[in-house]
Design a protein around this motif. Structure first.
Motif, PDB file in Angstrom:
ATOM      1  N   PHE A  47       0.793  -1.114   0.039  1.00 31.13           N
ATOM      2  CA  PHE A  47       0.067   0.036  -0.185  1.00 31.13           C
ATOM      3  C   PHE A  47       0.761   1.288  -0.059  1.00 31.13           C
ATOM      4  O   PHE A  47       1.982   1.081   0.608  1.00 31.13           O
ATOM      5  N   PHE A  48       0.368   2.435  -0.768  1.00 27.88           N
ATOM      6  CA  PHE A  48       0.967   3.775  -0.535  1.00 27.88           C
ATOM      7  C   PHE A  48      -0.018   4.827  -0.894  1.00 27.88           C
ATOM      8  O   PHE A  48      -0.879   4.549  -1.144  1.00 27.88           O
ATOM      9  N   ARG A  59       5.914  10.047  -2.912  1.00 25.08           N
ATOM     10  CA  ARG A  59       5.149   8.682  -2.722  1.00 25.08           C
ATOM     11  C   ARG A  59       5.581   8.218  -1.421  1.00 25.08           C
ATOM     12  O   ARG A  59       6.805   7.879  -0.939  1.00 25.08           O
ATOM     13  N   VAL A  60       4.572   8.062  -0.530  1.00 24.92           N
ATOM     14  CA  VAL A  60       4.629   7.439   1.086  1.00 24.92           C
ATOM     15  C   VAL A  60       4.462   5.923   1.131  1.00 24.92           C
ATOM     16  O   VAL A  60       3.055   5.643   0.791  1.00 24.92           O
ATOM     17  N   THR A  61       5.288   4.935   1.454  1.00 21.27           N
ATOM     18  CA  THR A  61       4.885   3.787   1.615  1.00 21.27           C
ATOM     19  C   THR A  61       4.081   3.409   3.053  1.00 21.27           C
ATOM     20  O   THR A  61       4.448   3.961   3.892  1.00 21.27           O
ATOM     21  N   ILE A  62       2.962   2.723   2.839  1.00 20.99           N
ATOM     22  CA  ILE A  62       2.190   2.680   4.039  1.00 20.99           C
ATOM     23  C   ILE A  62       2.406   1.162   4.733  1.00 20.99           C
ATOM     24  O   ILE A  62       2.442   1.027   5.884  1.00 20.99           O
ATOM     25  N   GLY A  63       2.513   0.199   3.803  1.00 24.62           N
ATOM     26  CA  GLY A  63       3.145  -1.049   4.408  1.00 24.62           C
ATOM     27  C   GLY A  63       2.612  -2.348   3.355  1.00 24.62           C
ATOM     28  O   GLY A  63       1.866  -1.950   2.589  1.00 24.62           O
ATOM     29  N   LYS A  64       3.153  -3.671   3.727  1.00 23.65           N
ATOM     30  CA  LYS A  64       2.966  -4.436   2.854  1.00 23.65           C
ATOM     31  C   LYS A  64       1.621  -5.430   3.180  1.00 23.65           C
ATOM     32  O   LYS A  64       1.166  -5.502   4.394  1.00 23.65           O
ATOM     33  N   PHE A  65       0.876  -5.928   2.421  1.00 24.39           N
ATOM     34  CA  PHE A  65      -0.274  -6.678   2.545  1.00 24.39           C
ATOM     35  C   PHE A  65       0.096  -8.287   2.682  1.00 24.39           C
ATOM     36  O   PHE A  65       0.953  -8.577   1.901  1.00 24.39           O
ATOM     37  N   PRO A  66      -0.287  -8.949   3.636  1.00 28.03           N
ATOM     38  CA  PRO A  66      -1.397  -8.694   4.633  1.00 28.03           C
ATOM     39  C   PRO A  66      -0.992  -8.483   5.841  1.00 28.03           C
ATOM     40  O   PRO A  66      -1.529  -8.338   6.832  1.00 28.03           O
ATOM     41  N   LYS A  68      -0.101  -5.319   6.866  1.00 32.72           N
ATOM     42  CA  LYS A  68      -0.768  -4.344   7.009  1.00 32.72           C
ATOM     43  C   LYS A  68      -2.201  -4.707   6.275  1.00 32.72           C
ATOM     44  O   LYS A  68      -2.252  -4.466   5.001  1.00 32.72           O
ATOM     45  N   ASN A  69      -3.286  -4.788   7.065  1.00 34.47           N
ATOM     46  CA  ASN A  69      -4.518  -5.037   6.431  1.00 34.47           C
ATOM     47  C   ASN A  69      -4.982  -3.931   5.875  1.00 34.47           C
ATOM     48  O   ASN A  69      -4.821  -2.858   5.907  1.00 34.47           O
ATOM     49  N   ALA A  70      -6.115  -4.311   4.944  1.00 37.11           N
ATOM     50  CA  ALA A  70      -6.652  -3.222   4.258  1.00 37.11           C
ATOM     51  C   ALA A  70      -7.322  -1.847   5.029  1.00 37.11           C
ATOM     52  O   ALA A  70      -7.471  -0.880   4.583  1.00 37.11           O
ATOM     53  N   GLU A  71      -7.852  -2.456   6.026  1.00 32.97           N
ATOM     54  CA  GLU A  71      -8.306  -1.161   6.961  1.00 32.97           C
ATOM     55  C   GLU A  71      -7.538  -0.466   7.596  1.00 32.97           C
ATOM     56  O   GLU A  71      -7.608   0.750   7.703  1.00 32.97           O
ATOM     57  N   GLN A  72      -6.574  -0.864   8.157  1.00 30.56           N
ATOM     58  CA  GLN A  72      -5.265  -0.163   8.563  1.00 30.56           C
ATOM     59  C   GLN A  72      -4.665   0.591   7.542  1.00 30.56           C
ATOM     60  O   GLN A  72      -4.517   1.898   7.873  1.00 30.56           O
ATOM     61  N   ALA A  73      -4.529  -0.012   6.268  1.00 29.17           N
ATOM     62  CA  ALA A  73      -3.913   0.977   5.132  1.00 29.17           C
ATOM     63  C   ALA A  73      -4.817   2.114   4.759  1.00 29.17           C
ATOM     64  O   ALA A  73      -4.299   3.244   4.641  1.00 29.17           O
TER      65      ALA A  73
END
Length: 426
Positions: A47-48, A59-66, A68-73
């Motif tokens: 996610f970004f 561009r800011v990296t948020i985290g890798k799935f899973p 970092k789940n979809a709701e957190q991202a």
């Protein structure tokens, strides 16, 4: 190539995303502009958030799935979107720099002075605490990168309005230098990490002008008559004030902060000399300043030293004289001279004694050269050292100057050259 289709990046939708034709693919969220996910050929998904800060595309990296789940991202994407809308740079390294407060910057500056071995570091830290931290707690907690010229003016203006121009200019200088050091620290690995992490790029105090009245030239010098009257009254003081004030004159009116550091170990009675460490200015290493001692000066030292290590002390060497000790003596004698009609040109301080010694020794009948006086008083020696051999320590010349000074205050005439008549040959 990026996939133009948009989809709401829920857990179910993200699980179904695949790379496009075996190549990296980017999928954008249908609701949050700039929020997306990158899908690699290996199947990893990240996610970004992408947006513009001051016209710069970031561009800011948020985290890798899973992990970092979809709701957190999604929540993180909304937070970043809000930061950018508020004009903030959400990149982690920028957030860290932005988190550094004005107080952090000024504290780091004090630490830099301490690391450089500056004897003034403690005093500077105390002034910063009193005149910035305690006086302006909100500015102290403000991000350093957000401090502007108006903020600096509030701090310095408060001191100027309180009729403290010298202190106002000191604080102006500390703020300006702290920002300059932080800017320079970006390319200097030798600076403390706390200063390097500031990533300061501009100096809000750069445009601040020097505070008027902060440095007045010392044009006052006692006349010969005033100087001799001062000396006579010094010799009437009770001990240890008498010997301390005499020693101040007999050693050439050295700066009090340097005299206060002299210990018994700095005395060489065989050579009749005293070593003073001169830390004045931006020196990283002190200049070794050797002062010849007249017999009368040694007598003063014998009267005031005791069980403690300090020479210039009012309690037998246990502690050095405090900052205004000599000024208090000068103020007392000045009042006596004024009452007795011995004061010709008004107010003077202990610093005036230093200026008087230099001024009067240069004139008739003493005519001590400016080179020798610079060595005796430990100032302006750079050009002299270039003109003379490094090994020329001016010991004899400094001693002769002090002997002339002693004759001056005692009212004794300068010895003149003896003329010897040559008898005519028979």
């Amino acid at each position: 190539m990026a996939n133009p289709a948009k989809v709401k990046l829920t857990k179910t939708a993200v699980e179904k995303l695949t790379p496009a034709d075996g190549k990296r693919a980017i999928y954008w969220d249908s609701e949050i502009t700039g929020y997306g996910i990158r899908v690699m050929p290996s199947g990893s998904k990240t996610f970004f958030y992408q947006g513009r800060v001051n016209k710069e595309l970031i561009r800011v990296t948020i985290g890798k799935f899973p992990a970092k789940n979809a709701e957190q991202a999604r929540k993180e994407a909304k937070r970043i979107q809000g930061q950018i809308a508020d004009g903030q740079d959400p990149r982690p390294e920028k957030e860290e720099a932005g988190a550094a407060t004005f107080g952090d910057l000024m504290t780091a500056y004090g630490d830099v002075l301490e690391a450089q071995g500056k004897l003034s570091a403690k005093a500077v830290k105390n002034q910063i605490t009193r005149d910035i931290k305690d006086a302006f707690p909100k500015l102290w907690a403000k991000p350093a990168a957000s401090i502007d010229l108006d903020d600096c003016m509030k701090i310095v203006g408060r001191l100027k309005d309180a009729d403290k121009p010298r202190q106002a200019d000191k604080i102006r200088s500390y703020i300006k230098t702290a920002f300059s050091e932080a800017i320079a620290a970006r390319g200097n690995v030798n600076m403390p990490a706390a200063m390097r992490r500031m990533t300061i790029t501009s100096n809000p105090a750069r445009e601040m002008r020097k505070v008027e009245g902060s440095s007045k030239p010392r044009s006052r010098a006692l006349s010969i008559a005033e100087f001799r009257a001062y000396w006579r009254r010094v010799k009437l003081l009770p001990e240890p004030h008498r010997s301390l004030a005499m020693l101040h004159v007999l050693t050439g009116g050295q700066r009090q902060q340097q005299l206060a550091r002299v210990t018994l170990e700095d005395l060489d009675r065989d050579a009749m000399a005293m070593t003073v460490m001169d830390y004045k200015g931006r020196r990283k290493q002190p200049r070794v300043h050797v002062i010849p001692l007249l017999p009368e000066a040694l007598e003063c030292i014998d009267r005031i030293t005791g069980g403690g290590p300090y020479v210039f002390s009012h309690n037998g060497g246990e502690t050095p004289i405090y900052a205004d000790f000599l000024n208090e003596i000068a103020a007392k004698i000045r009042a006596q001279m004024e009452e007795a009609g011995e004061l010709e040109n008004g107010h003077f301080t202990a610093g005036t004694i230093r200026a008087t010694i230099e001024t009067r020794l240069m004139g008739k009948p003493y005519r001590v050269s400016s080179d020798v006086l610079a060595q005796l008083l430990s100032h302006g020696t750079g050009s002299i050292q270039r003109r003379h051999y490094v090994h020329d320590d001016f010991e004899e010349e400094k001693l002769e100057a002090l002997e002339k000074l002693h004759r001056m205050v005692e009212g004794r005439d300068e010895p003149s050259a003896q003329v010897i008549e040559m008898r005519a040959r028979a």
